[in-house]
Design a protein around this motif. Structure first.
Motif, PDB file in Angstrom:
ATOM      1  N   GLU A  28      38.197  31.042  43.943  1.00 33.37           N
ATOM      2  CA  GLU A  28      38.739  32.044  43.022  1.00 33.37           C
ATOM      3  C   GLU A  28      38.222  33.440  43.372  1.00 33.37           C
ATOM      4  OE1 GLU A  28      39.284  29.339  39.019  1.00 33.37           O
ATOM      5  OE2 GLU A  28      37.252  29.886  39.661  1.00 33.37           O
ATOM      6  N   TYR A  29      36.969  33.517  43.788  1.00 36.43           N
ATOM      7  CA  TYR A  29      36.396  34.799  44.208  1.00 36.43           C
ATOM      8  C   TYR A  29      37.165  35.362  45.398  1.00 36.43           C
ATOM      9  CZ  TYR A  29      33.044  38.227  45.924  1.00 36.43           C
ATOM     10  OH  TYR A  29      32.464  39.380  46.370  1.00 36.43           O
ATOM     11  N   THR A  30      37.501  34.498  46.352  1.00 28.43           N
ATOM     12  CA  THR A  30      38.258  34.925  47.528  1.00 28.43           C
ATOM     13  C   THR A  30      39.637  35.431  47.135  1.00 28.43           C
ATOM     14  OG1 THR A  30      37.060  33.341  48.889  1.00 28.43           O
ATOM     15  CG2 THR A  30      39.136  34.170  49.775  1.00 28.43           C
ATOM     16  N   ILE A  31      40.269  34.767  46.196  1.00 30.47           N
ATOM     17  CA  ILE A  31      41.584  35.204  45.714  1.00 30.47           C
ATOM     18  C   ILE A  31      41.469  36.569  45.048  1.00 30.47           C
ATOM     19  CG2 ILE A  31      43.407  34.723  44.028  1.00 30.47           C
ATOM     20  CD1 ILE A  31      42.861  31.701  44.636  1.00 30.47           C
ATOM     21  N   ILE A  32      40.453  36.739  44.220  1.00 28.25           N
ATOM     22  CA  ILE A  32      40.242  38.026  43.549  1.00 28.25           C
ATOM     23  C   ILE A  32      40.003  39.122  44.579  1.00 28.25           C
ATOM     24  CG2 ILE A  32      38.650  39.325  42.063  1.00 28.25           C
ATOM     25  CD1 ILE A  32      38.270  36.646  40.488  1.00 28.25           C
ATOM     26  N   ASP A  33      39.205  38.830  45.600  1.00 33.56           N
ATOM     27  CA  ASP A  33      38.935  39.808  46.647  1.00 33.56           C
ATOM     28  C   ASP A  33      40.227  40.252  47.332  1.00 33.56           C
ATOM     29  OD1 ASP A  33      37.268  41.331  48.541  1.00 33.56           O
ATOM     30  OD2 ASP A  33      37.938  39.827  49.980  1.00 33.56           O
ATOM     31  N   THR A  34      41.066  39.302  47.668  1.00 31.23           N
ATOM     32  CA  THR A  34      42.335  39.624  48.328  1.00 31.23           C
ATOM     33  C   THR A  34      43.228  40.458  47.413  1.00 31.23           C
ATOM     34  OG1 THR A  34      42.212  37.601  49.631  1.00 31.23           O
ATOM     35  CG2 THR A  34      44.388  38.637  49.428  1.00 31.23           C
ATOM     36  N   MET A  35      43.326  40.058  46.161  1.00 31.13           N
ATOM     37  CA  MET A  35      44.175  40.788  45.210  1.00 31.13           C
ATOM     38  C   MET A  35      43.675  42.213  44.979  1.00 31.13           C
ATOM     39  SD  MET A  35      44.893  37.722  42.492  1.00 31.13           S
ATOM     40  CE  MET A  35      45.755  38.742  41.327  1.00 31.13           C
ATOM     41  N   MET A  36      42.371  42.370  44.843  1.00 30.46           N
ATOM     42  CA  MET A  36      41.810  43.703  44.603  1.00 30.46           C
ATOM     43  C   MET A  36      41.947  44.595  45.842  1.00 30.46           C
ATOM     44  SD  MET A  36      40.910  43.912  41.463  1.00 30.46           S
ATOM     45  CE  MET A  36      42.290  42.852  41.082  1.00 30.46           C
ATOM     46  N   ALA A  37      41.780  44.014  47.013  1.00 28.04           N
ATOM     47  CA  ALA A  37      41.951  44.795  48.241  1.00 28.04           C
ATOM     48  C   ALA A  37      43.389  45.295  48.357  1.00 28.04           C
ATOM     49  CB  ALA A  37      41.577  43.962  49.454  1.00 28.04           C
ATOM     50  N   GLU A  38      44.340  44.426  48.037  1.00 26.92           N
ATOM     51  CA  GLU A  38      45.750  44.844  48.079  1.00 26.92           C
ATOM     52  C   GLU A  38      46.015  45.918  47.028  1.00 26.92           C
ATOM     53  OE1 GLU A  38      48.170  41.335  47.712  1.00 26.92           O
ATOM     54  OE2 GLU A  38      47.530  40.572  49.670  1.00 26.92           O
ATOM     55  N   LYS A  39      45.498  45.716  45.826  1.00 30.21           N
ATOM     56  CA  LYS A  39      45.706  46.678  44.745  1.00 30.21           C
ATOM     57  C   LYS A  39      45.160  48.059  45.111  1.00 30.21           C
ATOM     58  CE  LYS A  39      44.591  47.658  39.953  1.00 30.21           C
ATOM     59  NZ  LYS A  39      44.066  47.150  38.691  1.00 30.21           N
ATOM     60  N   TYR A  40      43.971  48.087  45.722  1.00 27.81           N
ATOM     61  CA  TYR A  40      43.332  49.359  46.029  1.00 27.81           C
ATOM     62  C   TYR A  40      43.585  49.842  47.454  1.00 27.81           C
ATOM     63  CZ  TYR A  40      41.132  48.976  41.508  1.00 27.81           C
ATOM     64  OH  TYR A  40      40.918  48.881  40.158  1.00 27.81           O
ATOM     65  N   GLY A  41      44.440  49.144  48.185  1.00 28.41           N
ATOM     66  CA  GLY A  41      44.869  49.608  49.499  1.00 28.41           C
ATOM     67  C   GLY A  41      43.837  49.500  50.600  1.00 28.41           C
ATOM     68  N   LEU A  42      42.967  48.500  50.544  1.00 26.81           N
ATOM     69  CA  LEU A  42      41.976  48.296  51.594  1.00 26.81           C
ATOM     70  C   LEU A  42      42.449  47.212  52.551  1.00 26.81           C
ATOM     71  CD1 LEU A  42      38.680  48.316  49.514  1.00 26.81           C
ATOM     72  CD2 LEU A  42      39.614  50.160  50.890  1.00 26.81           C
ATOM     73  N   SER A  43      42.359  47.474  53.832  1.00 24.33           N
ATOM     74  CA  SER A  43      42.764  46.478  54.820  1.00 24.33           C
ATOM     75  C   SER A  43      41.673  45.441  54.981  1.00 24.33           C
ATOM     76  CB  SER A  43      43.047  47.134  56.174  1.00 24.33           C
ATOM     77  OG  SER A  43      41.837  47.455  56.822  1.00 24.33           O
ATOM     78  N   SER A  44      42.011  44.346  55.638  1.00 22.56           N
ATOM     79  CA  SER A  44      41.017  43.290  55.869  1.00 22.56           C
ATOM     80  C   SER A  44      39.919  43.762  56.825  1.00 22.56           C
ATOM     81  CB  SER A  44      41.695  42.038  56.416  1.00 22.56           C
ATOM     82  OG  SER A  44      42.308  42.321  57.655  1.00 22.56           O
ATOM     83  N   CYS A  45      40.145  44.867  57.506  1.00 23.63           N
ATOM     84  CA  CYS A  45      39.168  45.394  58.461  1.00 23.63           C
ATOM     85  C   CYS A  45      38.262  46.466  57.860  1.00 23.63           C
ATOM     86  CB  CYS A  45      39.897  45.984  59.658  1.00 23.63           C
ATOM     87  SG  CYS A  45      40.911  44.782  60.506  1.00 23.63           S
ATOM     88  N   SER A  46      38.479  46.802  56.603  1.00 21.91           N
ATOM     89  CA  SER A  46      37.689  47.851  55.972  1.00 21.91           C
ATOM     90  C   SER A  46      36.227  47.441  55.849  1.00 21.91           C
ATOM     91  CB  SER A  46      38.245  48.152  54.579  1.00 21.91           C
ATOM     92  OG  SER A  46      37.404  49.067  53.911  1.00 21.91           O
TER      93      SER A  46
END
Length: 73
Positions: A28-46
């Motif tokens: 669930e933490y991983t899902i939240i991380d992905t959702m928040m990164a998308e919401k705030y516009g951070l790439s997976s490389c940030s």
């Protein structure tokens, strides 16, 4: 840090707390991380992401080939 990064870091601080208290699990933490990164516009490389690619107790750093390949996409 800009407002997007601060928003992401704030959201993830809450998620880390919920994880440490057993309210959510690792998946669930991983899902939240992905959702928040998308919401705030951070790439997976940030460097601001909470993805653990740069720091790990098991390995020194991420694979150069894998990291470069993912970040170029």
């Amino acid at each position: 840090m800009n407002d997007h990064t601060l928003g992401y870091k704030s959201a993830m601080a809450q998620a880390r707390r919920m994880l440490s208290e057993g309210i959510i699990n690792e998946a669930e933490y991983t899902i939240i991380d992905t959702m928040m990164a998308e919401k705030y516009g951070l790439s997976s490389c940030s460097l601001f992401r909470e993805n653990g690619l740069l720091y790990s107790s098991i390995r020194g750093n991420m694979s150069h080939y894998k990291g470069v390949t993912i970040c170029k996409k």
